[in-house]
Design a protein around this motif. Structure first.
Motif, PDB file in Angstrom:
ATOM      1  N   TRP A 119      -1.179   3.703 -11.066  1.00  0.00           N
ATOM      2  CA  TRP A 119      -1.645   2.555 -11.852  1.00  0.00           C
ATOM      3  C   TRP A 119      -0.603   2.125 -12.883  1.00  0.00           C
ATOM      4  N   THR A 165      -6.699   0.840 -16.436  1.00  0.00           N
ATOM      5  CA  THR A 165      -7.161   1.869 -15.493  1.00  0.00           C
ATOM      6  C   THR A 165      -6.389   3.160 -15.701  1.00  0.00           C
ATOM      7  N   THR A 173      -2.103   2.453  -5.321  1.00  0.00           N
ATOM      8  CA  THR A 173      -3.339   2.620  -6.104  1.00  0.00           C
ATOM      9  C   THR A 173      -4.559   2.703  -5.204  1.00  0.00           C
ATOM     10  N   SER A 178      -4.502   6.223  -3.767  1.00  0.00           N
ATOM     11  CA  SER A 178      -4.737   7.256  -4.776  1.00  0.00           C
ATOM     12  C   SER A 178      -5.323   6.613  -6.026  1.00  0.00           C
ATOM     13  N   PRO A 179      -6.599   6.240  -5.980  1.00  0.00           N
ATOM     14  CA  PRO A 179      -7.197   5.491  -7.098  1.00  0.00           C
ATOM     15  C   PRO A 179      -7.332   6.299  -8.378  1.00  0.00           C
ATOM     16  N   SER A 180      -7.117   7.596  -8.315  1.00  0.00           N
ATOM     17  CA  SER A 180      -7.221   8.424  -9.518  1.00  0.00           C
ATOM     18  C   SER A 180      -5.855   8.845 -10.050  1.00  0.00           C
ATOM     19  N   SER A 181      -4.814   8.224  -9.552  1.00  0.00           N
ATOM     20  CA  SER A 181      -3.459   8.587  -9.965  1.00  0.00           C
ATOM     21  C   SER A 181      -3.007   7.729 -11.142  1.00  0.00           C
ATOM     22  N   TYR A 182      -2.784   8.371 -12.270  1.00  0.00           N
ATOM     23  CA  TYR A 182      -2.244   7.669 -13.434  1.00  0.00           C
ATOM     24  C   TYR A 182      -0.911   7.019 -13.099  1.00  0.00           C
ATOM     25  N   GLN A 216      -7.821   4.960 -18.561  1.00  0.00           N
ATOM     26  CA  GLN A 216      -9.105   5.591 -18.256  1.00  0.00           C
ATOM     27  C   GLN A 216      -8.898   6.946 -17.602  1.00  0.00           C
ATOM     28  N   ILE A 217      -7.825   7.065 -16.811  1.00  0.00           N
ATOM     29  CA  ILE A 217      -7.529   8.328 -16.124  1.00  0.00           C
ATOM     30  C   ILE A 217      -6.926   9.335 -17.094  1.00  0.00           C
ATOM     31  N   LYS A 218      -5.986   8.873 -17.922  1.00  0.00           N
ATOM     32  CA  LYS A 218      -5.334   9.758 -18.897  1.00  0.00           C
ATOM     33  C   LYS A 218      -5.298   9.040 -20.247  1.00  0.00           C
TER      34      LYS A 218
END
Length: 642
Positions: free
Chosen positions: A416, A438, A406, A409-413, A441-443
């Motif tokens: 998380w 989280t 995470t 790649s903090p934007s990876s669904y 929030q991404i998806k």
């Protein structure tokens, strides 16, 4: 005037003859010579020559006109401008100087001479001319643009941008000013700002292919890949047959997840250049992403016929075979790739994944450890490592690996979601809750993350809070069916069936043909003892889709609750007709027959289920409970109550 070239000397001789003829004509008719008239005619002819691209002929005619009247600054300006356009800067400077001798306040001449000085590298004189031009004509955008060019040549970026800002304010419709501004910003490494300037230029002139290309480059450098793809799409519309630009567009589409569009472009390029291994690799890679594994394998085999020493080709082929369940062939292909490129972490990770599929988790973990040592910044490898560690019972290690993924790649669904899963297994519910939140929030539309968020919050005794998780979204837009659906699901799990009934009622209000919504509405009513209301909802479900066994089970259970046993019998019969192995339908039919007093007929249904406890409870008339099953938590609900 000075002589510029041999051709120009010939043109001067030609012009002298013409001028002489004009003069002779005047003498023959014994009339005074109209010098102004002759000069005007020569100027008009020169302008026509200039428009036709005959620069030297135009210069000779202008020269002849000047010989008749050397005091006209406009003629000198025309000559100087034409010389400048022909890159004859030394001569152009002489011409502009004549203009300024006759008309010292002529800002156009100062701009022209300043630009010529810039090209000659004489920046001090260029600066003097441009600065004086802005003083003489401060409202003229061209003077500020010229001064900006001088500043840029002097590496004075800040001043150059300031002057172009003034020029744009004075002439906001001049797209060339935006282009120049963008070029300065690009050279300064300010890519986002450069992209904005190119965008402004293209709003004024959408057919400028060069600006589309530069805009695309800026956006790529700024990592704004979706916008870059749009820019390159426009470029390829204007210049459709450039393979390099098409390849860049395909690459951008691939990186932004538009795999079908990317595949189509790669396929077109491969058709035009079938021996290009790089194109074959790219096409096979995208086909793998799209699940076209047979096609990808065929493309990879074609590439191997051209070059068997390309590690990427073998890696693509290994990936295709793995998904086609040809595990031995997949191992062979990956191993061939590793022979060529032994330290490729992605291929090592893929080998580890194959080992996990065959249950060899310790061997897989060894590969993942190697891959993370080679490239410690690949989140996918850390995710696979976490899964292997979890399978081996190394929960703390799995949590550390998932957390690392995470951070990388903090934007990876997926990262998380995995962290939430691992944390939940470790009973670290606070960590799991944050991870699933989280992920959502991404998806926001992913189902599994919300499902497990609800489960985790139940463990934290926060089940009621999950009911209101989507209240803000609903308040902003009350017509989002998925938000109402999830609210209903959360309320079901919190046993708040009144709330879930209201939520599902909103779903079917928004989407009257939503079978899941009607089914869930019927379930909520059923749980509250509103069996007639449940039947009405289940009727709608069957109207929408009359071929699902479970829907007849649901309605049959409701009929049974109000002792409409004939109706219940018909529904369970239909359910078994559609799915003879439906356990709920078998149990429902047995219960209905038992209630009808047909114990002997009921017994085979219970026997087929193989649940002796059910049989005993039925015979003792003691069974009262709730049974509902779900093979997909949100889209199907198997529910009935006895």
């Amino acid at each position: 005037m000075l002589s510029y070239t041999t051709n120009y000397l010939k043109c001067i001789l030609f012009t002298a003859i013409i001028t002489g003829l004009f003069l002779v004509c005047g003498c023959v008719e014994d009339r005074p010579i109209d010098v102004q008239h002759i000069s005007t005619n020569l100027t008009m002819q020169a302008e026509k020559m200039e428009q036709n691209g005959s620069a030297m002929e135009a210069l000779s005619l202008y020269d002849a006109a000047i010989r008749l009247d050397s005091s006209d600054p406009s003629l000198w300006l025309k000559v100087a401008s034409l010389l400048s356009n022909e890159s004859l800067d030394d001569e152009a400077i002489i011409g502009y100087s004549h203009v300024l001798t006759l008309d010292p306040k002529n800002s156009t001449a100062r701009i022209g001479r300043g630009r010529a000085y810039v090209r000659e590298g004489d920046l001090e004189k260029a600066y003097a001319d441009m600065k004086n031009a802005t003083i003489l004509d401060p409202k003229n955008a061209a003077t500020h643009a010229g001064l900006a060019d001088v500043y840029f040549a002097m590496n004075e970026t800040k001043q150059a941008l300031a002057e172009y800002g003034i020029a744009i304010n004075l002439s906001p419709k001049n797209y060339e000013y935006y282009v120049k501004q963008a070029e300065i910003l690009y050279d300064a490494g300010r890519y986002n700002e450069a992209a904005k300037s190119y965008d402004n230029a293209l709003k004024l002139n959408r057919k400028d292919a060069e600006s589309w290309q530069r805009l695309g480059e800026m956006l790529r450098l700024s990592n704004r890949l979706e916008e870059a793809a749009v820019a390159y799409g426009q470029l390829n519309t204007l210049v459709p047959d450039n393979p390099d630009n098409l390849y860049i567009l395909a690459d951008l589409l691939e990186k932004t997840g538009k795999y079908k569009e990317s595949r189509d472009i790669y396929a077109r390029l491969v058709k035009e250049d079938p021996k290009n291994v790089d194109l074959l690799v790219a096409l096979a890679r995208v086909q793998n992403v799209l699940g076209e594994f047979e096609e990808s394998a065929a493309i990879s085999r074609s590439a191997l016929m051209i070059n068997q020493s390309n590690a990427d080709v073998w890696a693509n082929l290994g990936f295709s075979y793995a998904n086609l369940k040809k595990f031995d062939a997949s191992f062979d292909a990956f191993n061939q790739s590793l022979k060529i490129q032994p330290n490729d972490p992605i291929t090592i990770t893929n080998v580890g994944f194959l080992l996990m599929q065959s249950g060899r988790f310790q061997d897989a973990l060894y590969r993942f450890d190697n891959a993370t040592m080679i490239n410690p910044n690949d989140p996918v490898t850390w995710m696979q490592k976490a899964r292997a560690e979890l399978a081996l019972g190394k929960r703390d290690d799995a949590l550390r690996s998932a957390t690392r993924a995470t951070k990388l790649s903090p934007s990876s669904y997926d990262a998380w979601y995995l962290l939430g899963d691992v944390a939940a297994v470790n009973k670290q519910y606070d960590v799991a809750k944050k991870a699933f939140e989280t992920a959502l929030q991404i998806k926001p539309l992913k189902e599994d993350a919300f499902k497990y968020l609800v489960e985790v919050m139940r463990q934290l005794n926060q089940a009621y809070d999950t009911i209101h998780y989507y209240d803000r979204a609903i308040a902003e837009n009350p017509d989002i069916p998925i938000a109402w659906m999830r609210k209903g699901y959360a309320a079901d799990l919190a046993n708040e069936y009144g709330i879930s009934e209201d939520a599902y009622a909103q779903v079917v209000r928004i989407q009257p043909d939503n079978a899941e919504g009607w089914t869930n509405l019927g379930f909520a009513r059923f749980q509250q003892g509103n069996y007639y209301g449940a039947i009405a909802a289940f009727n709608e479900t069957l109207r929408i889709d009359p071929n699902q066994s479970v829907y007849y089970v649901n309605r049959g259970a409701a009929y049974q609750k109000i002792d409409l046993l004939d109706n219940a019998y018909q529904d369970f019969s239909k359910a078994l007709e559609l799915d003879p192995e439906n356990r709920d339908a078998l149990f429902g039919m047995g219960k209905t027959l038992y209630k009808m007093g047909k114990v002997n007929e009921a017994f085979p249904y219970f026997k087929k289920i193989g649940e002796n406890l059910y049989i005993a409870r039925v015979y003792d008339s003691l069974y009262q409970g709730v049974t509902y099953f779900s093979n997909n938590w949100n889209y199907w609900r198997y529910s009935y109550q006895w």
